[in-house]
Write a protein that holds these residues in place. Structure first.
Motif, PDB file in Angstrom:
ATOM      1  N   VAL A  65       0.834  -1.201   0.000  1.00 47.86           N
ATOM      2  CA  VAL A  65       0.000   0.000   0.000  1.00 47.86           C
ATOM      3  C   VAL A  65       0.872   1.256   0.000  1.00 47.86           C
ATOM      4  N   ASN A  66       0.553   2.181  -0.903  1.00 46.18           N
ATOM      5  CA  ASN A  66       1.223   3.483  -0.960  1.00 46.18           C
ATOM      6  C   ASN A  66       0.389   4.520  -0.214  1.00 46.18           C
ATOM      7  N   VAL A  67       1.062   5.472   0.427  1.00 42.90           N
ATOM      8  CA  VAL A  67       0.346   6.563   1.095  1.00 42.90           C
ATOM      9  C   VAL A  67       1.285   7.764   1.225  1.00 42.90           C
ATOM     10  N   LEU A  68       0.732   8.957   0.979  1.00 42.82           N
ATOM     11  CA  LEU A  68       1.501  10.189   1.131  1.00 42.82           C
ATOM     12  C   LEU A  68       1.246  10.752   2.520  1.00 42.82           C
ATOM     13  N   VAL A  69       2.327  11.056   3.228  1.00 47.32           N
ATOM     14  CA  VAL A  69       2.198  11.565   4.591  1.00 47.32           C
ATOM     15  C   VAL A  69       2.903  12.910   4.725  1.00 47.32           C
ATOM     16  N   LYS A  70       2.518  13.628   5.749  1.00 44.37           N
ATOM     17  CA  LYS A  70       3.057  14.973   5.968  1.00 44.37           C
ATOM     18  C   LYS A  70       3.290  15.193   7.454  1.00 44.37           C
ATOM     19  N   THR A  71       4.413  15.832   7.773  1.00 43.83           N
ATOM     20  CA  THR A  71       4.720  16.166   9.160  1.00 43.83           C
ATOM     21  C   THR A  71       4.957  17.658   9.282  1.00 43.83           C
ATOM     22  N   VAL A  72       4.252  18.299  10.177  1.00 45.41           N
ATOM     23  CA  VAL A  72       4.541  19.689  10.511  1.00 45.41           C
ATOM     24  C   VAL A  72       5.303  19.654  11.828  1.00 45.41           C
ATOM     25  N   PHE A  73       6.528  20.161  11.798  1.00 44.85           N
ATOM     26  CA  PHE A  73       7.380  20.108  12.987  1.00 44.85           C
ATOM     27  C   PHE A  73       6.996  21.192  13.991  1.00 44.85           C
ATOM     28  N   THR A  74       6.878  20.788  15.257  1.00 47.33           N
ATOM     29  CA  THR A  74       6.553  21.738  16.318  1.00 47.33           C
ATOM     30  C   THR A  74       7.610  21.757  17.416  1.00 47.33           C
ATOM     31  N   ASN A  75       8.473  20.741  17.446  1.00 56.04           N
ATOM     32  CA  ASN A  75       9.508  20.651  18.469  1.00 56.04           C
ATOM     33  C   ASN A  75      10.590  21.702  18.212  1.00 56.04           C
ATOM     34  N   LYS A  76      10.861  22.541  19.204  1.00 55.33           N
ATOM     35  CA  LYS A  76      11.818  23.639  19.035  1.00 55.33           C
ATOM     36  C   LYS A  76      13.221  23.144  18.720  1.00 55.33           C
ATOM     37  N   ASP A  77      13.641  22.062  19.359  1.00 57.46           N
ATOM     38  CA  ASP A  77      14.986  21.535  19.118  1.00 57.46           C
ATOM     39  C   ASP A  77      15.122  20.995  17.695  1.00 57.46           C
ATOM     40  N   VAL A  78      14.069  20.309  17.220  1.00 55.52           N
ATOM     41  CA  VAL A  78      14.080  19.783  15.852  1.00 55.52           C
ATOM     42  C   VAL A  78      14.107  20.933  14.853  1.00 55.52           C
ATOM     43  N   LEU A  79      13.271  21.955  15.093  1.00 50.00           N
ATOM     44  CA  LEU A  79      13.226  23.116  14.203  1.00 50.00           C
ATOM     45  C   LEU A  79      14.573  23.840  14.169  1.00 50.00           C
ATOM     46  N   LYS A  80      15.227  23.937  15.313  1.00 50.51           N
ATOM     47  CA  LYS A  80      16.539  24.586  15.386  1.00 50.51           C
ATOM     48  C   LYS A  80      17.572  23.802  14.589  1.00 50.51           C
ATOM     49  N   LYS A  81      17.528  22.463  14.740  1.00 47.78           N
ATOM     50  CA  LYS A  81      18.478  21.600  14.010  1.00 47.78           C
ATOM     51  C   LYS A  81      18.240  21.699  12.506  1.00 47.78           C
ATOM     52  N   LEU A  82      16.981  21.697  12.096  1.00 46.70           N
ATOM     53  CA  LEU A  82      16.655  21.797  10.674  1.00 46.70           C
ATOM     54  C   LEU A  82      17.096  23.146  10.107  1.00 46.70           C
ATOM     55  N   LYS A  83      16.952  24.191  10.905  1.00 46.93           N
ATOM     56  CA  LYS A  83      17.376  25.522  10.460  1.00 46.93           C
ATOM     57  C   LYS A  83      18.879  25.547  10.218  1.00 46.93           C
ATOM     58  N   GLN A  84      19.625  24.876  11.082  1.00 44.62           N
ATOM     59  CA  GLN A  84      21.079  24.799  10.928  1.00 44.62           C
ATOM     60  C   GLN A  84      21.452  23.977   9.691  1.00 44.62           C
ATOM     61  N   ASP A  85      20.772  22.833   9.532  1.00 47.46           N
ATOM     62  CA  ASP A  85      21.092  21.927   8.424  1.00 47.46           C
ATOM     63  C   ASP A  85      20.799  22.556   7.058  1.00 47.46           C
ATOM     64  N   TYR A  86      19.738  23.380   6.998  1.00 48.84           N
ATOM     65  CA  TYR A  86      19.325  23.955   5.717  1.00 48.84           C
ATOM     66  C   TYR A  86      19.590  25.454   5.627  1.00 48.84           C
ATOM     67  N   ALA A  87      20.488  25.955   6.453  1.00 47.64           N
ATOM     68  CA  ALA A  87      20.759  27.396   6.513  1.00 47.64           C
ATOM     69  C   ALA A  87      21.079  27.988   5.141  1.00 47.64           C
ATOM     70  N   GLU A  88      21.847  27.269   4.336  1.00 46.70           N
ATOM     71  CA  GLU A  88      22.256  27.797   3.033  1.00 46.70           C
ATOM     72  C   GLU A  88      21.111  27.846   2.025  1.00 46.70           C
ATOM     73  N   LYS A  89      20.048  27.097   2.271  1.00 40.35           N
ATOM     74  CA  LYS A  89      18.929  27.048   1.323  1.00 40.35           C
ATOM     75  C   LYS A  89      17.767  27.955   1.717  1.00 40.35           C
ATOM     76  N   LEU A  90      17.816  28.480   2.918  1.00 42.48           N
ATOM     77  CA  LEU A  90      16.727  29.336   3.393  1.00 42.48           C
ATOM     78  C   LEU A  90      16.921  30.768   2.918  1.00 42.48           C
ATOM     79  N   GLU A  91      15.817  31.443   2.607  1.00 44.48           N
ATOM     80  CA  GLU A  91      15.858  32.820   2.121  1.00 44.48           C
ATOM     81  C   GLU A  91      15.167  33.749   3.121  1.00 44.48           C
ATOM     82  N   GLY A  92      15.804  34.863   3.411  1.00 45.55           N
ATOM     83  CA  GLY A  92      15.206  35.849   4.315  1.00 45.55           C
ATOM     84  C   GLY A  92      14.881  35.261   5.679  1.00 45.55           C
ATOM     85  N   LYS A  93      13.604  35.401   6.070  1.00 49.68           N
ATOM     86  CA  LYS A  93      13.179  34.901   7.380  1.00 49.68           C
ATOM     87  C   LYS A  93      12.535  33.515   7.299  1.00 49.68           C
TER      88      LYS A  93
END
Length: 201
Positions: free
Chosen positions: A88-116
């Motif tokens: 079975v195939n299924v498309l899933v989505k996660t909206v991150f709410t954990n501050k530590d996870v969001l901080k880590k993702l911001k660091q990992d993708y810093a070069e790809k983020l624009e503005g704010k």
């Protein structure tokens, strides 16, 4: 990033389909179907509402909100281009709410983020082997809070056992219901066809 693949699993979405009530309804014109008039007066859903209505929340925990696209449930096709009732195939989505996870993702993708911009959610194409109770994430797309895709990762379809009390297990139960509903619908169709054939004799 490998940890990210294991952490992320599917989404946030509030089902927003609201209708406005009218205090005074104008009288429809002659030669006008009242039903069509009432339907035309209903507020049309916005693009955001249509998008939100696709998703059904499965789990919410300290990492984020997980949901699946209700219209994406489907059987995979095998090498002969036939549906495999075990996969079975299924498309899933996660909206991150954990501050530590969001901080880590911001660091990992810093070069790809624009503005704010900040990393907000991901979408994953998941696949389940029902009999084996195993799953895999075929692809994962990472999006910012402006809905801009900044990364795509592809997996080599290696299936893993479903962890107990996890989002993957909750989604597996959704897939089980999908398989059962399809089987019930097919059985009902067969019985109806047999009944109609008997009555035609």
């Amino acid at each position: 990033m490998k940890k990210l693949f294991l952490i992320v699993c599917a989404c946030f979405t509030m089902l927003l389909c609201a209708g406005n009530a009218f205090a005074n309804n104008p009288v429809p014109q002659p030669n006008q179907d009242p039903m069509n008039w009432e339907i035309s007066m209903m507020p049309k859903p916005t693009a955001e509402e249509i998008e939100a209505a696709r998703w059904s929340v499965v789990v919410e925990n300290d990492l984020g909100v997980y949901a699946y696209d209700m219209g994406s449930l489907d059987f995979a096709k095998d090498k002969n281009d036939e549906y495999d009732r075990n996969v079975v195939n299924v498309l899933v989505k996660t909206v991150f709410t954990n501050k530590d996870v969001l901080k880590k993702l911001k660091q990992d993708y810093a070069e790809k983020l624009e503005g704010k911009e900040k990393v907000l959610y991901c979408k994953m194409d998941m696949q389940y082997k029902m009999k084996e109770k195993a799953y895999t994430v075929k692809t994962m797309q990472v999006f910012t809070n402006t809905d801009r895709q900044i990364d795509v990762k592809k997996n080599k379809n290696k299936f893993a056992p479903i962890p107990e009390k996890s989002f993957a297990e909750a989604l597996y139960e959704v897939c089980q219901k999908f398989v059962a509903d399809v089987a019930d619908a097919e059985q009902a169709a067969k019985e109806q066809a047999a009944k109609e054939a008997k009555e035609a004799k």
